[in-house]
Write a protein that holds these residues in place. Structure first.
Motif, short mmCIF file in Angstrom:
data_model
loop_
_atom_site.label_atom_id
_atom_site.label_comp_id
_atom_site.label_asym_id
_atom_site.label_seq_id
_atom_site.Cartn_x
_atom_site.Cartn_y
_atom_site.Cartn_z
N ILE A 228 -9.01 -3.41 -11.60
CA ILE A 228 -7.70 -3.63 -11.00
C ILE A 228 -7.24 -5.03 -11.40
O ILE A 228 -7.88 -6.02 -11.04
CB ILE A 228 -7.73 -3.50 -9.46
N ASP A 229 -6.18 -5.11 -12.17
CA ASP A 229 -5.63 -6.39 -12.61
C ASP A 229 -4.31 -6.62 -11.89
O ASP A 229 -3.41 -5.79 -11.95
CB ASP A 229 -5.41 -6.41 -14.12
N ILE A 230 -4.20 -7.78 -11.22
CA ILE A 230 -3.03 -8.10 -10.41
C ILE A 230 -2.38 -9.37 -10.95
O ILE A 230 -3.05 -10.38 -11.17
CB ILE A 230 -3.43 -8.34 -8.94
N ILE A 231 -1.07 -9.30 -11.18
CA ILE A 231 -0.29 -10.48 -11.57
C ILE A 231 0.80 -10.68 -10.54
O ILE A 231 1.60 -9.77 -10.28
CB ILE A 231 0.32 -10.32 -12.97
N TYR A 232 0.84 -11.86 -9.92
CA TYR A 232 1.91 -12.19 -8.98
C TYR A 232 3.17 -12.55 -9.77
O TYR A 232 3.19 -13.53 -10.51
CB TYR A 232 1.51 -13.37 -8.09
N LYS A 233 4.22 -11.76 -9.62
CA LYS A 233 5.49 -12.01 -10.32
C LYS A 233 6.40 -12.93 -9.51
O LYS A 233 7.19 -13.69 -10.07
CB LYS A 233 6.20 -10.69 -10.62
N SER A 234 6.35 -12.83 -8.18
CA SER A 234 7.13 -13.71 -7.31
C SER A 234 6.43 -13.81 -5.96
O SER A 234 5.77 -12.85 -5.53
CB SER A 234 8.57 -13.20 -7.12
N VAL A 235 6.56 -14.95 -5.31
CA VAL A 235 5.90 -15.18 -4.02
C VAL A 235 6.80 -16.04 -3.15
O VAL A 235 7.33 -17.06 -3.60
CB VAL A 235 4.54 -15.90 -4.19
N GLU A 236 6.98 -15.61 -1.89
CA GLU A 236 7.70 -16.40 -0.90
C GLU A 236 6.86 -16.49 0.37
O GLU A 236 6.19 -15.52 0.74
CB GLU A 236 9.06 -15.77 -0.57
N PHE A 237 6.92 -17.63 1.03
CA PHE A 237 6.17 -17.85 2.26
C PHE A 237 7.12 -17.96 3.46
O PHE A 237 8.25 -18.43 3.33
CB PHE A 237 5.34 -19.14 2.18
N ASP A 238 6.60 -17.56 4.62
CA ASP A 238 7.28 -17.76 5.90
C ASP A 238 8.71 -17.20 5.90
O ASP A 238 9.66 -17.86 6.34
CB ASP A 238 7.29 -19.24 6.29
N THR A 239 8.86 -15.98 5.40
CA THR A 239 10.15 -15.29 5.43
C THR A 239 10.05 -14.09 6.39
O THR A 239 8.95 -13.68 6.79
CB THR A 239 10.55 -14.78 4.04
N LYS A 240 11.18 -13.52 6.73
CA LYS A 240 11.19 -12.34 7.59
C LYS A 240 10.74 -11.13 6.77
O LYS A 240 11.25 -10.88 5.68
CB LYS A 240 12.59 -12.10 8.15
N LEU A 241 9.78 -10.37 7.30
CA LEU A 241 9.21 -9.24 6.57
C LEU A 241 9.80 -7.92 7.04
O LEU A 241 10.21 -7.77 8.18
CB LEU A 241 7.68 -9.21 6.77
N ASN A 242 9.83 -6.96 6.11
CA ASN A 242 10.26 -5.59 6.44
C ASN A 242 9.11 -4.65 6.09
O ASN A 242 8.90 -4.28 4.94
CB ASN A 242 11.51 -5.21 5.66
N MET A 243 8.32 -4.28 7.11
CA MET A 243 7.14 -3.45 6.90
C MET A 243 7.36 -2.04 7.47
O MET A 243 6.53 -1.52 8.22
CB MET A 243 5.92 -4.09 7.56
N SER A 244 8.45 -1.40 7.11
CA SER A 244 8.73 -0.06 7.64
C SER A 244 7.68 0.93 7.14
O SER A 244 7.40 1.00 5.94
CB SER A 244 10.12 0.40 7.22
N PHE A 245 7.08 1.70 8.07
CA PHE A 245 5.98 2.59 7.69
C PHE A 245 5.90 3.76 8.65
O PHE A 245 5.63 3.58 9.84
CB PHE A 245 4.65 1.83 7.67
N ASP A 246 6.14 4.96 8.16
CA ASP A 246 6.00 6.19 8.95
C ASP A 246 5.48 7.29 8.03
O ASP A 246 6.12 7.61 7.02
CB ASP A 246 7.34 6.62 9.55
N ILE A 247 4.34 7.87 8.36
CA ILE A 247 3.77 8.94 7.55
C ILE A 247 4.57 10.23 7.77
O ILE A 247 4.70 10.69 8.90
CB ILE A 247 2.29 9.17 7.91
N PRO A 248 5.13 10.80 6.71
CA PRO A 248 5.91 12.05 6.86
C PRO A 248 5.02 13.21 7.30
O PRO A 248 3.81 13.22 7.05
CB PRO A 248 6.47 12.29 5.45
N SER A 249 5.60 14.18 7.92
CA SER A 249 4.85 15.37 8.33
C SER A 249 4.67 16.30 7.12
O SER A 249 5.43 16.25 6.16
CB SER A 249 5.59 16.11 9.45
N GLY A 250 3.64 17.14 7.20
CA GLY A 250 3.42 18.14 6.17
C GLY A 250 2.55 17.69 5.01
O GLY A 250 2.28 18.47 4.09
#
Length: 256
Positions: A228-250
Motif C-alpha cells: 500500500i503506497d500512500i501519497i498525501y496530495k493536500s493536508v489541512e489541520f483544525d478544520t470542520k470535518l464532514n464524516m457522513s456515514f450510513d451503511i445502505p440496506s441490502g
C-alpha cells in the motif's frame, strides 16, 4: 521607508527559512546518546492538532487486486478516522472509532461492521485505533516511553526496540536524527513468517508541523504480500470535518 520595509520583509523570510531548516535538518548526525533521550525527542515531535482533512493518492496491490484510488482521509484525533475512496465513483467508505470498524462499498455492494478483524486481514497483524491513527501520522505504533528501549545507530539513524520484546512479535522503530520522526517501523513474527514494514520516505512542514508526505506499507505473510503506497496530495489541520456515514440496506455482509 520602502528600503526599511524590504529589510523587514527579508528578515522575516530568512527567519522563517531558518526555523524550517531547524525543524528538519537533512545534514543531522546520529550522535551517541541514550535510548531514553531519543524516545523523549520522538514523543516531543508527536502530532498535536485536533483534526486532519487530507486528500491521498493510494496504490493498493495484494497480488489479486491492483488498484489506484483517490482517498479522502479525515481524522478527528483520538475519536474517529474516516476514509472515502473514489475512482470516478465512490468505491468505498469506512468509519473507524476506538471500538468499531464500519465499511461499505457502493461498487461491490458489500459491508462490514464489527471489530478490528478487517484491519488485521488487511495488514496481517492486530492493530487498534490508536496504532492505526499513529500509522497515518508518522508516530510509533506503541508508546516507546512505557518500557525500556535498546538503542543502536545504523546508517546514521537511531533504531529503538524494546529491551523485552513481546512473545507475539518483535518491533523496531527507525528514527531520523534530523527531525526525530520515524523513517520506518517494523513488526516481525519470524516463527509465523509475518512481517509489517511501514516506511516514511519523506516529510513536509505544514503550518510548522512536520507531517508525512508519503507512506509505504508492506504486509507479508507466509502466503501473501500486500503493498500500500500512500501519497498525501493536500493536508489541512483544525478544520470542520464532514464524516457522513450510513451503511445502505441490502448489502452483503463481509466476514473475517
Amino acid at each position: 521607508m520602502k528600503f526599511l520595509k524590504y529589510i523587514v520583509l527579508l528578515s522575516i523570510v530568512l527567519t522563517s527559512c531558518k526555523a524550517n531548516k531547524n525543524m528538519m535538518d537533512a545534514n543531522a548526525i546520529a550522535k551517541e546518546t541514550s535510548a531514553k533521550k531519543v524516545a523523549k525527542k520522538h514523543i516531543a515531535a508527536n502530532f498535536d492538532k485536533k483534526t486532519i482533512d487530507s486528500k491521498l493518492k493510494v496504490n493498493f496491490n495484494n497480488g489479486k487486486i491492483n488498484q489506484s484510488l483517490t482517498v479522502n482521509l479525515q481524522i478527528d484525533k483520538d475519536k474517529a478516522i474516516y476514509l472515502k475512496g473514489t475512482k470516478f465513483i465512490t468505491v468505498f467508505k469506512a468509519m473507524i472509532t476506538p471500538t468499531t470498524v464500519s465499511y461499505y462499498s457502493p461498487f461491490a455492494k458489500n459491508y462490514f461492521e464489527g471489530d478490528f478483524s478487517m484491519i488485521k486481514e488487511l495488514l496481517g497483524v492486530e492493530i487498534n485505533f490508536e496504532q492505526l491513527q499513529n500509522l497515518f501520522l508518522g508516530q510509533s505504533l506503541i508508546n516507546i516511553k512505557e518500557e525500556k528501549q535498546d538503542l543502536k545507530i545504523e546508517n546514521n539513524r537511531y533504531i529503538l526496540s524494546p529491551e523485552k520484546q513481546s512473545e507475539m512479535f518483535d518491533i523496531f522503530f527507525t528514527i531520523n536524527p534530523g527531525h526525530f520522526k520515524l523513517d520506518e517501523q517494523s513488526i516481525v513474527n519470524a516463527d509465523k513468517d509475518l512481517r509489517l514494514d511501514i516506511k516514511y520516505p519523506s516529510y513536509s512542514i505544514i503550518n510548522k508541523i512536520i507531517f508525512p508526505s508519503e507512506i509505504n506499507i508492506k504486509a507479508k505473510s507466509a502466503d501473501s504480500l500486500t503493498d500500500i503506497d500512500i501519497i498525501y496530495k493536500s493536508v489541512e489541520f483544525d478544520t470542520k470535518l464532514n464524516m457522513s456515514f450510513d451503511i445502505p440496506s441490502g448489502y452483503k455482509r463481509l466476514e473475517f
